[in-house]
Design an enzyme around this catalytic site. Structure first.
Site, mmCIF file in Angstrom:
data_model
loop_
_atom_site.group_PDB
_atom_site.id
_atom_site.type_symbol
_atom_site.label_atom_id
_atom_site.label_comp_id
_atom_site.label_asym_id
_atom_site.label_seq_id
_atom_site.Cartn_x
_atom_site.Cartn_y
_atom_site.Cartn_z
ATOM 1 N N SER A 152 0.965 -1.210 -0.220
ATOM 2 C CA SER A 152 0.014 -0.026 -0.031
ATOM 3 C C SER A 152 0.898 1.438 -0.030
ATOM 4 O O SER A 152 2.167 1.205 0.068
ATOM 5 C CB SER A 152 -0.781 0.108 1.248
ATOM 6 O OG SER A 152 0.025 0.441 2.383
ATOM 7 N N ASP A 169 -0.919 -1.550 -4.162
ATOM 8 C CA ASP A 169 -2.390 -1.848 -3.423
ATOM 9 C C ASP A 169 -2.959 -0.462 -3.240
ATOM 10 O O ASP A 169 -2.448 0.203 -2.609
ATOM 11 C CB ASP A 169 -2.186 -2.715 -2.156
ATOM 12 C CG ASP A 169 -3.584 -3.107 -1.676
ATOM 13 O OD1 ASP A 169 -4.395 -3.126 -2.557
ATOM 14 O OD2 ASP A 169 -3.498 -3.341 -0.454
ATOM 15 N N ASP A 207 -7.082 3.162 -7.517
ATOM 16 C CA ASP A 207 -8.479 3.157 -6.570
ATOM 17 C C ASP A 207 -9.119 4.486 -6.864
ATOM 18 O O ASP A 207 -9.054 5.339 -5.800
ATOM 19 C CB ASP A 207 -8.285 2.661 -5.378
ATOM 20 C CG ASP A 207 -9.569 2.373 -4.391
ATOM 21 O OD1 ASP A 207 -10.728 2.726 -5.137
ATOM 22 O OD2 ASP A 207 -9.489 1.924 -3.343
ATOM 23 N N GLU A 212 -11.158 -0.038 -9.609
ATOM 24 C CA GLU A 212 -12.423 -0.524 -8.776
ATOM 25 C C GLU A 212 -13.529 0.185 -8.972
ATOM 26 O O GLU A 212 -13.598 1.291 -9.498
ATOM 27 C CB GLU A 212 -11.815 -0.194 -7.361
ATOM 28 C CG GLU A 212 -12.753 -0.718 -6.186
ATOM 29 C CD GLU A 212 -12.211 -0.677 -4.940
ATOM 30 O OE1 GLU A 212 -10.926 -0.962 -4.596
ATOM 31 O OE2 GLU A 212 -13.082 -0.747 -4.093
ATOM 32 N N GLY A 217 -10.058 -5.121 7.010
ATOM 33 C CA GLY A 217 -9.732 -4.826 8.333
ATOM 34 C C GLY A 217 -10.153 -6.382 9.118
ATOM 35 O O GLY A 217 -10.603 -7.117 8.299
ATOM 36 N N HIS A 250 -11.300 -7.653 -2.789
ATOM 37 C CA HIS A 250 -10.583 -7.142 -1.672
ATOM 38 C C HIS A 250 -11.149 -7.553 -0.279
ATOM 39 O O HIS A 250 -12.147 -8.052 -0.297
ATOM 40 C CB HIS A 250 -10.526 -5.451 -1.811
ATOM 41 C CG HIS A 250 -9.425 -5.034 -2.913
ATOM 42 N ND1 HIS A 250 -8.544 -4.243 -2.473
ATOM 43 C CD2 HIS A 250 -9.407 -5.308 -3.978
ATOM 44 C CE1 HIS A 250 -8.016 -3.797 -3.666
ATOM 45 N NE2 HIS A 250 -8.383 -4.426 -4.492
ATOM 46 N N ALA A 289 -10.644 -9.627 1.858
ATOM 47 C CA ALA A 289 -10.933 -11.126 1.802
ATOM 48 C C ALA A 289 -10.141 -12.078 2.948
ATOM 49 O O ALA A 289 -9.958 -13.235 2.914
ATOM 50 C CB ALA A 289 -10.500 -11.793 0.593
ATOM 51 N N ASN A 330 -7.369 -10.731 -2.095
ATOM 52 C CA ASN A 330 -6.460 -9.712 -1.264
ATOM 53 C C ASN A 330 -6.433 -10.323 0.269
ATOM 54 O O ASN A 330 -7.402 -10.159 0.908
ATOM 55 C CB ASN A 330 -6.855 -8.370 -1.358
ATOM 56 C CG ASN A 330 -6.298 -7.876 -2.678
ATOM 57 O OD1 ASN A 330 -5.970 -8.382 -3.556
ATOM 58 N ND2 ASN A 330 -6.285 -6.616 -2.728
ATOM 59 N N ILE A 331 -5.258 -10.490 0.695
ATOM 60 C CA ILE A 331 -5.257 -10.799 2.176
ATOM 61 C C ILE A 331 -4.053 -9.956 2.956
ATOM 62 O O ILE A 331 -3.101 -9.896 2.321
ATOM 63 C CB ILE A 331 -5.079 -12.157 2.138
ATOM 64 C CG1 ILE A 331 -6.123 -13.109 1.563
ATOM 65 C CG2 ILE A 331 -4.963 -12.753 3.815
ATOM 66 C CD1 ILE A 331 -5.742 -14.657 1.245
HETATM 67 P P1 13P Z 1 -8.235 -7.590 4.287
HETATM 68 O O1 13P Z 1 -8.065 -6.531 5.419
HETATM 69 O O2 13P Z 1 -9.516 -8.573 4.783
HETATM 70 O O3 13P Z 1 -7.064 -8.446 4.641
HETATM 71 O O4 13P Z 1 -8.276 -6.978 3.202
HETATM 72 C C1 13P Z 1 -6.771 -6.713 2.295
HETATM 73 C C2 13P Z 1 -7.194 -5.906 1.232
HETATM 74 O O5 13P Z 1 -8.115 -5.846 0.678
HETATM 75 C C3 13P Z 1 -5.716 -5.344 0.636
HETATM 76 O O6 13P Z 1 -6.212 -4.590 -0.451
HETATM 77 O O1 G3H Z 2 -6.616 -2.455 1.824
HETATM 78 C C1 G3H Z 2 -5.556 -1.988 2.713
HETATM 79 C C2 G3H Z 2 -4.724 -2.881 3.009
HETATM 80 O O2 G3H Z 2 -4.893 -3.632 4.115
HETATM 81 C C3 G3H Z 2 -3.316 -2.141 3.445
HETATM 82 O O3 G3H Z 2 -3.471 -1.484 4.561
HETATM 83 O O4 G3H Z 2 -2.856 0.971 4.191
HETATM 84 O O5 G3H Z 2 -2.736 0.161 6.629
HETATM 85 O O6 G3H Z 2 -0.873 -0.662 4.726
HETATM 86 P P1 G3H Z 2 -2.472 -0.264 5.076
HETATM 87 ZN ZN ZN Z 3 -8.009 -3.648 -0.567
#
Ligand code: 13P
Ligand code: G3H
Ligand code: ZN
Length: 326
Positions: free
Chosen positions: A59, A96, A118, A148, A193, A228, A230, A271-272
């Site tokens: 990210s 991301d 995004d 998206e 989250g 996302h 997921a 996405n995890i």
């Molecule tokens: P989670 O918070 O469910 O792991 O999703 C992560 C995500 O979508 C990152 O882009």
């Molecule tokens: O979708 C968000 C991702 O989980 C990344 O989170 O912006 O805290 O790095 P972050």
């Molecule tokens: Zn995401």
């Protein structure tokens, strides 16, 4: 300003071929977020051991945390590490939730093979225009782009969306045609989250909106779809965290059954992030409580990394179906 690097020089691949095979084969490519060495090591070890293609994603916040130049060398190291394990692993380095053209450009210039722009919080017309601009910069460089449509609740890189809105199937064909994106993230009931659903005692999480997914698939058959938010928010980790002094009451995620069903459809990237965070936090808390005299980070981060390896192997083998596809 660091120097411009082509991702192919780093041994990375873009996502095009991986998605084509995943859609045809009825499985999904895992996209695991990372911020640090131990997370990346765990992803590579687990994916090499299960022979799974993988998207390692960062990210904007992760990029700021790890440093853009450092990330490039980490990605190169990841490719080499997999090779030394005897596996020619297809590895995509992906941005991301890119939130601007400039960020996407900067990532492409510094060796990313794939970016997400995004624009889901913008108006439809603005989302189309921004996404198109990123595609026009990315495609001549053979970098793939994820767009998206629809808004997920939760935190998306400092932007907090209180309300989710499902993707409108009527828009997807027009969006894909006008922007030229290579894949599309959709909103069908997941959120970011560890607190995805507010449940009362005894209630279970509502199913994802597979009816909307089916409508989308009907309009853009075979087009790569991204899910996302997921994480399953593995209950065993939440319990361990709470047992060792944490406070994560009411944390809940998407069931593995739902994810398995999604992976068999046109959803070809899952996405995890949160599950990895939970696994590591659980093990660090447990380790430090049980070993109060330890202060070597290799000990507690090592324990966290080992758990993350097991989690990722399980996801690849039993949930996404990506094992043995590399
Ligand atoms: P989670 O918070 O469910 O792991 O999703 C992560 C995500 O979508 C990152 O882009
Ligand atoms: O979708 C968000 C991702 O989980 C990344 O989170 O912006 O805290 O790095 P972050
Ligand atoms: Zn995401």
């Amino acid at each position: 300003m660091s120097k411009t690097v082509d991702y192919k020089e780093l041994g990375l691949v873009n996502s095009r071929d991986l998605f084509r095979k995943a859609v045809a084969g009825g499985y999904a490519i895992p996209a695991y977020n990372f911020n640090n060495l131990e997370q990346l090591q765990a992803i590579i070890i687990a994916c090499a051991e299960t022979r799974s293609p993988v998207i390692v994603q960062v990210s904007k916040g992760a990029r700021n945390y790890a440093n853009a130049t450092m990330l490039r060398y980490m990605a190169m190291g990841a490719v080499e590490m997999a090779r030394e394990m005897g596996v020619e692993l297809p590895i995509v380095l992906h941005l991301d939730h890119g939130d601007s053209f400039e960020l996407c450009k900067s990532c492409i210039d510094s060796g990313f093979s794939s970016v997400m722009i995004d624009g889901s919080h913008l108006s439809y017309a603005e989302n189309v225009a921004l996404t198109r601009r990123v595609v026009e910069y990315a495609h001549p460089r053979d970098v793939t782009v994820e767009g998206e449509l629809g808004v997920l609740a939760g935190i998306e890189d400092e932007v907090v969306a209180e309300e989710s809105t499902y993707t409108q199937p009527e828009e997807v064909q027009d969006f894909v045609e006008k922007t030229g994106v290579d894949s599309l993230a959709i909103s069908i009931g997941t959120s970011h989250g560890a607190f995805k659903f507010k449940l009362k005692e005894g209630e279970s999480a509502p199913p994802l909106r597979f009816d909307i997914l089916a409508e989308i698939e009907k309009r853009i058959p075979g087009f790569p779809i991204v899910l996302h938010g997921a994480s399953s928010v593995v209950p065993a980790y939440v319990e361990l965290i709470n047992q060792y002094g944490g406070q994560l009451d009411g944390a809940v995620g998407v069931s593995e059954d739902q994810l398995r069903r999604a992976a068999k459809s046109a959803v070809c990237k899952i996405n995890i992030d949160s599950d990895g965070r939970l696994a590591m936090t659980a093990k660090v808390r447990e380790f430090l409580t049980n070993n109060p005299a330890e202060f070597d980070p290799r000990k507690y981060l090592g324990a966290a990394r080992s758990e993350l390896v097991e989690l990722i192997k399980h996801k690849n083998e039993a949930v996404l179906g990506s094992a043995q596809k590399a």
